[in-house]
Design an enzyme around this catalytic site. Structure first.
Site: not given
Length: 490
Positions: A182, A257, A291, A393
């Site tokens: 996906k 992750e 990230c 973030e």
């Protein structure tokens, strides 16, 4: 190379070896974030479509030849898949440049080659793996087999769609599993090609399936589906929590992750000729939509002014513009929603008393890019490491520089976060490099470099940056089940 009018692609779901429309005929549109041009209409999977894909993957696993194929033959097909990726590298890179808004040249020369390497590495790695034997005197011997788990759901992010998908698909297939992929709904184009690439490489139908659509529908259907045995996910911490809850009733294996807020620590003895360009890349690569971005830059106070001036000059020298054009360093952000999220932190920074050093606005660009979601590389200085712009973030071209005085203070600031994915250390002192690397609570520490990846090494995060590790034997351990067999010798 300039942007040209592109043909609108029609992208189907890839299920059991063929592209098909969704069961209800619905599609969604994908636009180029550089100029808002329509580039694709993509079939939007329903729960029924996900069920078909999962059952095709299950049938291919249970009844097809893939998991029982000799490893040499399976590895050869994966190497062929890697070859095809390189043969089609311009097409794949162009899709990512249009879809994500990342510079075409960097994608062509970096990420696509790396994607092919991901597949080839795990073909080689699986072929060379052995197993253990444990004799029990002269009466018994135990030996171990590593067998594929079953059907894997591979849920991948929008920022590096093709490369990160192959990072998961390589070990998944090398171990003999089947997959339902996906991709992120706003960047599905390059990943959609993996079905036909797998088929051209001779991988049996049903082994690789791709279903596009919303996470609330497709992602949820995958993570709750009884035929899915394990889920590998790269994305946000919030989504990972939902996946854990969704998969709990069927006891799915998970590998996550997740997010990061890396500390990029610049000591007074750092070589700034290396640390400045390295920190620029860590801050603004892929428009900061990484990230692993070094978005908290901790600078020892004795060199703060020098670092600030040189870092600002380097940031202002970056070329922001059309990702299709040669020499572009930074393209647009991926979508309007993400642009609004990132720019909302400008007001947060102002309220928190952060000092704006550079950026913080849209760059001046040609008329043809007027609809694109562009931002200048943005630099703040803040003395308070607990401020929101130092803790959350942002996932854009926005960095905060935080002064520190001592090693102990640098470590305290670096570890004062909910994340622990990675960190960066710049110093010419070998003992200090080891001390700080040992002290930072994160899964990967780069010393005098950034974003260097050896696929044999473990990759993953501490704290809320993930569960499990990817890379080499760590990936193979996730995608296999260890079986012990005990034989009586007498």
């Amino acid at each position: 190379m300039t942007t040209v009018k592109t043909e609108v692609k029609e992208v189907g779901l890839y299920i059991n070896g063929e592209y098909v429309p969704s069961s209800d005929g619905e599609t969604f549109e994908v636009t180029n974030p550089a100029n808002q041009e329509l580039i694709a209409r993509v079939s939007e999977a329903t729960e029924e479509d996900v069920d078909r894909a999962c059952r095709a993957a299950r049938d291919a696993f249970e009844n097809g030849p893939w998991r029982k194929m000799p490893i040499e033959e399976r590895a050869a097909k994966l190497r062929k898949m890697a070859d095809i990726i390189l043969e089609r590298k311009e097409e794949i890179a162009r899709n990512d440049a249009m879809d994500v808004g990342k510079p075409y040249e960097a994608t062509l020369n970096g990420e696509v080659a790396r994607a092919a390497h991901n597949i080839r590495f795990f073909a080689d790695f699986a072929e060379k793996q052995g197993a253990e034997a444990y004799p029990m005197g002269e009466e018994y011997i135990n030996y171990t087999r590593y067998e594929p788990v079953g059907v894997a759901a591979l849920i991948t992010p929008w920022n590096v769609p093709f490369m990160l998908t192959t990072w998961k698909l390589g070990p998944c297939l090398a171990a003999g599993n089947t997959a339902v992929i996906k991709p992120a709904e706003n960047t599905p184009l390059s990943v959609s090609l993996l079905g036909e690439i797998a088929k051209e490489a001779g991988i049996p139908d049903g082994v690789v399936n791709v279903v596009q659509g919303k996470g609330s529908v497709v992602g949820n259907a995958l993570t709750t589906h009884p035929e899915v045995d394990l889920v590998s996910f790269t994305g946000s911490t919030a989504t990972a929590k939902h996946i854990m809850e969704s998969g709990a009733s069927t006891l799915k294996k998970v590998s996550f992750e997740l997010g990061g807020k890396a500390a990029n620590i610049i000591f007074e003895d750092a070589d700034l000729e290396k640390a400045i360009p390295g920190s620029i890349r860590a801050a603004f690569f892929n428009s900061g939509q990484v990230c692993l971005a070094g978005s908290r830059i901790l600078v020892q106070r004795s060199i703060l002014d020098e670092f600030l001036e040189k870092f600002k000059q380097a940031a202002q020298a970056m070329k922001v513009g059309d990702p299709q054009e040669k020499g572009t360093d930074m393209g647009p952000l991926v979508s309007e929603d993400h642009y609004k999220k990132v720019t909302s932190y400008f007001e947060v920074a102002k309220q928190e008393g952060a000092q704006l050093i550079s950026g913080g606005k849209r760059p001046e660009l040609p008329e043809k890019l007027s609809e694109g979601f562009y931002l200048e590389p943005t630099i703040y200085v803040h003395e308070d490491p607990k401020a929101r712009i130092c803790q959350e973030e942002i996932f854009g071209p926005v960095v905060t520089i935080i002064p520190f005085d001592t090693e102990e203070e640098a470590l305290e600031i670096a570890n004062d976060t909910q994340y622990g994915l990675n960190g960066v250390v710049w110093t010419e002192n070998l003992k200090r490099a080891h001390r700080i690397s040992h002290g930072v609570r994160a899964g990967t520490i780069w010393v005098n470099c950034w974003f260097v990846r050896d696929l044999r090494a473990p990759f993953g995060g501490f704290k809320k940056s993930g569960i499990g590790r990817e890379g080499g034997e760590h990936s193979m351990a996730f995608f296999t089940e260890a079986k012990n067999i005990c034989i009586a010798l007498n």
